[in-house]
Design an enzyme around this catalytic site. Structure first.
Site, PDB file in Angstrom:
ATOM      1  N   TRP D 100       0.835  -1.180   0.000  1.00 54.82           N
ATOM      2  CA  TRP D 100       0.000   0.000   0.000  1.00 54.82           C
ATOM      3  C   TRP D 100       0.874   1.236   0.000  1.00 54.82           C
ATOM      4  O   TRP D 100       2.070   1.171   0.261  1.00 54.82           O
ATOM      5  CB  TRP D 100      -1.002  -0.023   1.144  1.00 54.82           C
ATOM      6  CG  TRP D 100      -0.401   0.196   2.483  1.00 54.82           C
ATOM      7  CD1 TRP D 100       0.366  -0.658   3.185  1.00 54.82           C
ATOM      8  CD2 TRP D 100      -0.530   1.363   3.279  1.00 54.82           C
ATOM      9  NE1 TRP D 100       0.723  -0.120   4.371  1.00 54.82           N
ATOM     10  CE2 TRP D 100       0.190   1.122   4.456  1.00 54.82           C
ATOM     11  CE3 TRP D 100      -1.193   2.580   3.117  1.00 54.82           C
ATOM     12  CZ2 TRP D 100       0.269   2.072   5.475  1.00 54.82           C
ATOM     13  CZ3 TRP D 100      -1.113   3.516   4.123  1.00 54.82           C
ATOM     14  CH2 TRP D 100      -0.387   3.256   5.287  1.00 54.82           C
ATOM     15  N   ASP D 119       6.214  -4.861   2.729  1.00 54.17           N
ATOM     16  CA  ASP D 119       6.567  -5.740   3.842  1.00 54.17           C
ATOM     17  C   ASP D 119       7.630  -6.744   3.408  1.00 54.17           C
ATOM     18  O   ASP D 119       7.687  -7.135   2.244  1.00 54.17           O
ATOM     19  CB  ASP D 119       5.332  -6.506   4.327  1.00 54.17           C
ATOM     20  CG  ASP D 119       4.389  -5.604   5.126  1.00 54.17           C
ATOM     21  OD1 ASP D 119       4.815  -4.495   5.505  1.00 54.17           O
ATOM     22  OD2 ASP D 119       3.237  -6.012   5.356  1.00 54.17           O
TER      23      ASP D 119
END
Lengths: 398, 149, 177, 177, 398
Positions: D100, D119
């Site tokens: 995101w 991540d």
């Protein structure tokens, strides 16, 4: 209290910020920052520096999520100290190969996390990439599970063979060829446990009846011979720890009561030497005794380091100690006492010219670093995500 | 605790059990020693568990050969146990009597401390395969004897 | 997280306390030599309430307390705190049939009992009431006397959850192990 | 265990501080309105040292600090503390390709940058430098703006290890978020 | 300090022990304790009492070892409070069936713990035995993983069907027949997430564009119809939380800014009502806002309970609050303010006559129990092995 202290410091900060914000002219004439690549992953040197340690956190409260952290103890901040980590599931054990740049982790998986089919696996981690580069699966799960050990996963024969200790409660050692990454043999060690490297291509195990059993292997891992020593201690009345420190081919096994047994492991069969006292008469009167989990380790200068506590009694043997005592093994002489900041549960000593002692402080599970020569406290390693870092390993390098 | 417990007994003069004589048999003591040294793995009634072999209604089978008789002393749990020779003999006899069931003949020759002391000096290095081999030998001998009968 | 903090501080405190407790007791000139082996808290508590003496077997103390008499050689999470009891497993776990054995003295009747420390297995660490007493504990090569091993052996899952302490016999009066 | 304790206390303290910081700043009459969105510590630090102004792109501050400018909308463990960096993963993990996006203002040049919060995956929680800033964070149904989701998607393993903050563009000057 | 305090109390203990030891006459004439059975395992009532809660600890630092504790909040000591636990691996989510006495846990396993093949599984736990009684395996792993939710695993249709939310990032809902324990359908919910029970046999999802999408299902789980509502909020400027409380078929969705949207879920399609203010003008000036993870829940008396904090701002929405406000939903009226001891991050409210509020205190990760009627603090539940108990669920009973 903390909260209050914090508010105070914030007030100070705010004052300085007013200054900062008015003084600062952001420079919008600078060219914009470049677009950065995604997907980049760090790597590590193939040979870890002396100051690096492997910190095994079996996560006693979350054993499905055990971790081994690679820690650079020469750095000041946690961001610089932590070089990486890998998972070792369910009370695993690790070993290292200097020559191959590999870490071996014996671990256990269940098909549904904590339940379902059990699978015992040796995972081979590449020290440079910290990625798994191979694995060996047990045909029948049986590996030793318990408090972490240093001699449950042991490379021998110039790291051609790897020994992994089993316990079902029948005891045996699985032998893995590290070139082919295959299990080549399983040798029973009835009544005896652990695998301490012995001779060119063998290992010894400690036995319930106070003996050592030495096992000689052939190049292909097949069994040549097993030999039991004479009884040299009584595991009821004068037990020795399964933890030991190797100095020039001799393993020093401390006893609960404060003696140390030197065992020459250079030949094909372990030769038990005469035990000597770690404590003086006065210290014995104060019940100074060895204690801890990884309670003993050696440096490259003929010294071993051992956690000691006063007022020892039946039941204190696993609890650690308030001091680390350093002995010149050959001279049977204590050369240093290190007063720990609080308490120590496990220790490891770095290789190389300047031995450094890393100690687990169980009161807050931080690690404390001490100068192995002067005994001086240097720094702590903390807040690195640890839960129970109960076994520490020095990094090896050529 | 254990250590302190002993002091306590000293204090009350309760050290009642005399040293074990050569051929004594005290079932209570034997059971206690079994509990302390064997029961953890072999279970209270000798049925074993997973990898731990069953003794219940079976252990007497080993007495049918000399090597089998020696086996029961030379297995690590017996040979390397913390029990003295006489105590170990007593526990072995108790196991045979209490768990053996039909596998033990009523006139079996009891182990003595002397016999056990000698045998346990050479504990086995390999147990599992040897056990299988022993049982195979015993089985074939038994069949042979039966066919002779 | 406080609980971990507490538990581990408690652990090292306990060690310190036990040592110093022993130290202090010695100075009382042997008066308490016997009692020193007895968990202090339960005793004190039991005495506080006047007791009718029923001729029935009796235990004293709080089985969720690390000082409870049966736990003299335990090392792990007390099942009593995990939805089980001193001698039964929490719901949904399996009791290991393979275990290790110790003896503890019941302060209520002065007898030494044989205690089987069976682990409950199949769920991850209960995480409650960590209790390490280690009296009589030996290194793993003395497997019949060690609590440093994962005793979830012979169970469907090898995952350790908590430990029980089950009376399986009365010890012989020979101050024996 | 102290570190957890600290982290979580810190987390709630941070919230409290941020709130009160904003509160106090408002009373300064808007002087610092712009700066209020800027991490204060790095700014103050940078100013302390006299600066030659090279005409090269510039960042200020400590990338292992939760207040670092790029982390304005992060929620997780900072890879900078885990053996990675602000924009690279620790050894042996895999960077998620699905992620995101937020915007943060670089105090060095006053520009808003588009930041991709990728991540790193395949090892369990790094556990270090937990940082929750949540500025511009939206609930999971606004998946392009949420940090409450495990973004280890499209990776070999779904296990979350830590978060990076990668400059992927300069934001349009519309005070956008 | 702690240490010192402790010494002091030990001194006191010693004193009382002298008394005790001299006063105590151990009764050796008592018959010995009987031999006890081994192998006994406890069980729980099939219907949990009102005072019991399910405490979901996703173990943020050890997510491979997430746990759900069954907690009796009416008890005083941790030993009485903890009734049992089960593992839920990797940011799982749970749901409950009153009728079936089952807990459903969506979880994820990898063949090597943190790596290897991923497998998504719904594990069905028996509430009485806390043992798994069945499982459903996803053909392709895709379940939603994130901070724990209450409406990611949702039983509907009198617990004949179970809905499990997926996110890859494509969104869908997997539909499981709870009689056969088989997946009967997967319905796409493009741009919308979560599964809030709607009507007799349907669910609604919240959409990125500020709508609700309602999905009607047939008895066999097949899709009848999907309907999107009008836009009723702006997810950039006036977002609502995905957390909600159901009262008599109406779901109350709080907004970041302190309004609440009542959504009637009794028909086949969600009907959005007029939002109303949770905060007064004065409170709005102080930026009182809702915040937290499981920040809202309802009791059986028409009240919802919501965590509120002052000085709210962009970025504070997930941080919890210092107070719990209680509203009579039908009357749109605040009936109680509960000042928390420290801070609250998540809450749950017990069913039944006497609503009790259980709140996660994030400063020490303990749970605090408050009387839902008077607001009085009752007790804490702590030291139960928790790491991050971020989602709390009231237990259901018939």
């Amino acid at each position: 209290m903390r909260r209050f202290k914090n508010r105070v410091s914030w007030a100070g900060l705010l004052a300085s910020t007013v200054l900062a914000a008015t003084a600062l002219a952001q420079d919008s004439s600078l060219p914009p920052l470049p677009i950065e690549a995604t997907g980049t992953v760090q790597s590590l040197p193939a040979k870890y520096p002396d100051e690096w340690f492997l910190v095994h956190d079996a996560s006693f409260f979350h054993m499905s999520d055990g971790k081994v952290y690679v820690i650079d103890t020469s750095a000041d901040t946690v961001a610089e100290q932590v070089k990486g980590m890998f998972n070792v599931v369910l009370m695993g054990n690790i070993g290292q190969s200097r020559r191959r740049g590999e870490i071996y982790a014996a671990e256990t998986f269940h098909s549904r996390g904590t339940r379902g089919t059990r699978m015992d696996v040796l995972t081979i981690w590449d020290m440079a990439s910290l990625a798994p580069k191979g694995e060996v699966v047990w045909p029948t799960p049986k590996r030793y599970m318990g408090m972490p050990q240093r001699f449950a996963v042991t490379p021998i024969d110039n790291d051609n063979l790897l020994l992994v200790v089993n316990f079902t409660p029948a005891t045996s050692v699985t032998i893995i060829d590290l070139d082919t990454r295959e299990i080549v043999n399983e040798v029973a060690t009835p009544g005896c446990l652990m695998a301490y490297p012995t001779g060119q291509r063998g290992f010894s195990s400690l036995c319930a009846d106070g003996r050592l059993m030495s096992t000689q292997l052939a190049r292909d891992g097949s069994l040549i011979k097993q030999t039991r020593s004479d009884v040299f201690f009584n595991s009821d009345d004068s037990p020795i720890f399964e933890h030991t420190a190797f100095i020039e081919g001799t393993a020093y096994f401390p006893s609960f009561s404060g003696e140390v047994y030197p065992v020459n492991m250079q030949g094909k069969v372990a030769q038990v030497g005469k035990p000597w006292d770690l404590v003086t008469k006065e210290e014995r009167a104060g019940n100074w005794r060895p204690g801890g989990i990884g309670l003993i380790d050696a440096d490259d200068h003929g010294h071993f380091y051992i956690l000691m506590h006063p007022d020892g009694a039946d039941g204190t043997q696993n609890g650690g100690g308030s001091e680390v005592w350093v002995f010149a093994a050959a001279k049977r002489e204590r050369v240093l006492k290190i007063q720990l900041q609080a308490w120590g549960l496990s220790l490891a000593v770095s290789r190389g010219k300047k031995p450094m002692v890393l100690v687990t402080n169980p009161t807050d599970m931080s690690l404390e670093l001490y100068d192995g020569t002067s005994g001086e406290y240097i720094r702590s390693v903390k807040d690195f995500g640890q839960e129970t870092p109960l076994m520490l390993h020095a990094s090896y390098q050529d | 605790m254990r250590k302190l417990g002993r002091w306590w007994l000293f204090a009350l003069g309760l050290l009642t059990v005399a040293p074990l004589g050569a051929e004594e048999f005290n079932a209570q003591r034997a059971r206690f020693n079994y509990q302390m040294s064997c029961q953890g793995c072999h279970a209270p009634d000798g049925v074993g568990a997973s990898t731990v072999p069953r003794m219940k209604d079976f252990v007497g089978t080993f007495l049918r050969s000399r090597a089998g008789r020696e086996f029961l002393v030379r297995v690590p749990g017996a040979a390397t146990s913390a029990l003295g020779d006489a105590e170990l003999a007593e526990v072995l006899n108790w196991i045979l009597l209490d768990f053996g069931g039909d596998s033990v003949k009523s006139d079996f020759r009891r182990y003595t401390g002397t016999e056990v002391g000698a045998l346990r000096k050479s504990p086995l290095f390999e147990v599992d395969r040897y056990r299988v081999q022993l049982l195979a030998e015993i089985a074939s001998n038994t069949m042979e004897n039966q066919s002779h009968d | 997280m406080n609980f971990l903090d507490d538990l581990f501080e408690r652990r090292s405190r306990q060690l310190a306390q036990r040592s110093s407790r022993r130290g202090v007791l010695k100075q009382l000139g042997g008066l308490l030599v016997g009692a020193a082996a007895v968990p202090l808290l339960p005793v004190a508590r039991a005495v506080a309430a006047p007791q009718a003496a029923p001729k029935a077997p009796k235990e004293m103390g709080d089985e969720s307390d690390c000082d409870y008499w049966r736990y003299c050689a335990i090392d792990g999470f007390l099942c009593s705190c995990c939805g089980g009891t001193k001698n039964s497993c929490p719901p949904g776990t399996e009791m290991s049939p393979i275990t290790w054995i110790g003896t503890c003295r019941n302060p209520a009747d002065g007898r030494n009992y044989v205690i089987s420390y069976n682990d409950c297995c199949g769920k991850s660490s209960c995480g409650i009431c960590l209790c390490q007493r280690d009296e009589g504990d030996r290194p793993p090569y003395r497997s019949d006397k060690t609590n440093d091993i994962n005793w979830c052996l012979g169970t469907a899952s090898a995952v350790y959850h908590c430990s029980t302490a089950i009376v399986v016999g009365v010890a012989l009066d020979k101050g024996a192990k």
